[in-house]
Design a protein around this motif. Structure first.
Motif, mmCIF file in Angstrom:
data_model
loop_
_atom_site.group_PDB
_atom_site.id
_atom_site.type_symbol
_atom_site.label_atom_id
_atom_site.label_comp_id
_atom_site.label_asym_id
_atom_site.label_seq_id
_atom_site.Cartn_x
_atom_site.Cartn_y
_atom_site.Cartn_z
ATOM 1 N N ARG A 1 0.826 -1.197 0.000
ATOM 2 C CA ARG A 1 0.000 0.000 0.000
ATOM 3 C C ARG A 1 0.870 1.261 0.000
ATOM 4 O O ARG A 1 0.672 2.176 -0.793
ATOM 5 C CB ARG A 1 -0.914 -0.015 1.235
ATOM 6 C CG ARG A 1 -1.779 1.210 1.360
ATOM 7 C CD ARG A 1 -2.716 1.099 2.570
ATOM 8 N NE ARG A 1 -3.489 2.320 2.720
ATOM 9 C CZ ARG A 1 -3.055 3.405 3.323
ATOM 10 N NH1 ARG A 1 -1.839 3.414 3.858
ATOM 11 N NH2 ARG A 1 -3.797 4.476 3.402
ATOM 12 N N SER A 2 1.873 1.293 0.892
ATOM 13 C CA SER A 2 2.685 2.509 0.986
ATOM 14 C C SER A 2 3.535 2.695 -0.266
ATOM 15 O O SER A 2 3.825 3.818 -0.668
ATOM 16 C CB SER A 2 3.537 2.500 2.250
ATOM 17 O OG SER A 2 4.558 1.545 2.158
ATOM 18 N N THR A 3 3.936 1.591 -0.896
ATOM 19 C CA THR A 3 4.685 1.699 -2.153
ATOM 20 C C THR A 3 3.827 2.365 -3.224
ATOM 21 O O THR A 3 4.273 3.261 -3.937
ATOM 22 C CB THR A 3 5.117 0.296 -2.636
ATOM 23 O OG1 THR A 3 5.874 -0.322 -1.612
ATOM 24 C CG2 THR A 3 5.945 0.379 -3.908
ATOM 25 N N GLU A 4 2.567 1.923 -3.319
ATOM 26 C CA GLU A 4 1.671 2.508 -4.312
ATOM 27 C C GLU A 4 1.402 3.980 -3.997
ATOM 28 O O GLU A 4 1.445 4.834 -4.878
ATOM 29 C CB GLU A 4 0.341 1.745 -4.352
ATOM 30 C CG GLU A 4 -0.588 2.274 -5.440
ATOM 31 C CD GLU A 4 -2.058 1.910 -5.235
ATOM 32 O OE1 GLU A 4 -2.394 1.274 -4.229
ATOM 33 O OE2 GLU A 4 -2.861 2.286 -6.093
ATOM 34 N N LEU A 5 1.139 4.280 -2.709
ATOM 35 C CA LEU A 5 0.820 5.671 -2.370
ATOM 36 C C LEU A 5 2.013 6.580 -2.598
ATOM 37 O O LEU A 5 1.864 7.707 -3.073
ATOM 38 C CB LEU A 5 0.323 5.760 -0.922
ATOM 39 C CG LEU A 5 -1.007 5.063 -0.670
ATOM 40 C CD1 LEU A 5 -1.616 5.506 0.657
ATOM 41 C CD2 LEU A 5 -1.991 5.348 -1.787
#
Lengths: 249, 261
Positions: free
Chosen positions: A98-102
């Motif tokens: 999730r944090s990679t995408e955000l």
């Protein structure tokens, strides 16, 4: 993710939401610019129960150097959720999918704004840390990062404000809180450039018709006028009030 | 970063030809602006998986596999099965893919397909409940085998095809009986995504690798028959009207492609 809708939970009663807001009302938003000593620019945002701090470094030497562009500064972004940010158990530290995408989609917002050609062979780092999460952290992060970049004196073509419009209990609602988000049927975070009104970020999940999508965009645009005013005020106050900035408390 | 490097070495003549033909309203490969490359879908490409499909859009090939297992449910959804979507941008598929842990493009790809499948409620996750503390998990794996542009749409297509190919596993006690099934999985919806890129002032669907290299903006819109079920913007910016126009195109292309499944 909110795929299976839990329709037994009533989130809107007589046009009022659980916290008393109307469909287009924002949660309380407070922004403090220039809260960090070492960073070139910074901002702290309290938005509902969200507490998010953003620090900006640069333009500075690009590392590793082989990535440096002779034409422009690289904009880099790292969005991180602290393991203590939610009411649930301590989560795993470090980057998640999730944090990679955000981090990617937030970087792509600011790549449109920063006048990177002015600073070849350098990088500009945007660090965002979510200390406490209450729904809508990506939009609050973008709102914070815009203030931090301005506070760092990095030239930008425009400002940006972001908000999510969701669908819960069959109604479109601006700025979903955590509970509404969990039981909602759809979530659409949108970031608009403040002057050009270009869409710099849009993501969406859940099920919406084309007509609902059009209304979502209109509601987001209206809300972002209000958010922009708070951002502008935070920057103005920063230069009016000299001295130590208080945040978190 | 490899995008950045490739941008710099892309032949200026090729880029000029591309921009020149776009200005005349057509594309350098002869397609209309809103036209996909030839599409083919082969269901049941693998015997080892519980459902599989190979989707090709032009030269881009994505293999999707559905496989079931037994898992512990998430604490906040104790009665629902678990859907896990993973992707691999295999190094053999493109000179710009490298071995190693999934990079941001791979993560974004998996999460877009996951959002489309989850939002459209393709699989009733409640039907994957076995007993308290035990549910069926559905692994949806996406392997990009050849990348000549637009692996996102090929991935969504492969995912929908693999789900419609999948069979519901037989469960005895709290174990899956491998190779035995109680019937088809019967997904309730088949999301199809349409990716559009903007080059200069022109929007076009299903970009080739070369078109992706010179894109100014990218947007992916996944639809079911009646609803938008996922949106993701890549680089660049667009107006509200451009987004709504692109949603209309996505509905049209989506229903045509869905009819092939």
């Amino acid at each position: 993710m909110m795929a299976s809708s839990t329709s037994e939970v009533r989130l809107v009663i007589d046009g009022k939401r659980m916290d008393g807001r109307g469909p287009e009302d924002l949660r309380q938003l407070r922004i403090e610019a220039g809260v960090l000593h070492e960073a070139d620019g910074s901002a702290f945002v309290e938005w509902g129960g969200n507490k998010i701090i953003c620090g900006v470094y640069g333009p500075r030497e690009c590392i590793p150097r082989f990535l440096a562009s002779p034409y422009r500064a690289l904009v880099k972004c790292r969005y991180m959720m602290s393991p203590f940010a939610s009411l649930e158990e301590h989560s795993r530290s470090g980057p998640s999918r999730r944090s990679t995408e955000l981090s990617k989609v937030i970087r792509e917002v600011f790549e449109n704004l920063v006048i990177a050609e002015k600073f070849p062979n350098t990088q500009i780092d945007i660090y965002i840390d979510v200390l406490q999460a209450d729904g809508g952290t990506r939009t609050a992060s973008i709102t914070a990062a815009a203030v931090a970049l301005a506070n760092a004196g990095i030239p930008m073509k425009d400002m940006v404000s972001a908000v999510a419009v969701g669908k819960a209990d069959g109604q479109l609602l601006v700025d979903l809180g955590k509970a509404e988000d969990n039981f909602g049927q759809s979530d659409t975070p949108v970031a608009f450039a403040s002057r050009s009104k270009d869409i710099l970020l849009i993501q969406m999940d859940g099920m919406l018709t084309r007509d609902e999508m059009a209304r979502v965009l209109d509601m987001a645009e209206r809300a972002e006028g209000k958010i922009h005013a708070v951002q502008a005020d935070s920057l103005k106050r920063h230069y009016e009030e000299a001295g130590e900035k208080k945040f978190l408390m | 970063m490899s995008d950045e490097l490739k941008d710099m070495v892309m032949s200026r003549i090729k880029k000029d030809v591309m921009l020149g033909t776009l200005a005349k309203g057509t594309r350098y490969d002869g397609r209309q602006l809103d036209e996909f490359r030839p599409i083919s879908v082969q269901k049941g490409a693998l015997k080892s998986a519980d459902g599989s499909a190979l989707a090709c859009i032009g030269g881009t090939k994505v293999l999707a596999s559905v496989k079931f297992d037994v898992a512990t449910p998430f604490a906040d959804r104790p009665t629902e099965g678990v859907l896990i979507t993973n992707s691999e941008l295999l190094p053999l598929a493109s000179p710009s893919f490298e071995p190693g842990p999934p990079d941001e493009n791979s993560v974004e790809f998996a999460r877009i397909v996951d959002r489309a499948v989850r939002s459209a409620e393709c699989v009733d996750l409640k039907s994957l409940f076995i007993k308290e503390g035990k549910v069926i998990s559905l692994f949806l794996d996406l392997y990009v085998l050849d990348h000549t542009g637009n692996f996102i749409d090929a991935g969504t297509l492969a995912a929908s095809a693999a789900l419609s190919d999948a069979k519901f596993p037989k469960v005895e006690g709290d174990k899956i009986v491998r190779g035995e099934y109680v019937g088809p999985l019967n997904p309730r919806a088949l999301p199809i995504s349409t990716t559009l890129v903007k080059i200069g002032k022109t929007w076009l669907v299903d970009p080739t690798r070369e078109e992706e290299m010179v894109q100014d903006c990218r947007i992916t819109i996944a639809t079911t028959e009646s609803h938008v079920c996922a949106i993701q913007k890549g680089k660049g910016s667009l107006t509200k009207q451009e987004l709504l126009d692109n949603i209309d195109i996505a509905f049209k292309r989506g229903s045509e492609i869905r009819a092939m499944l």
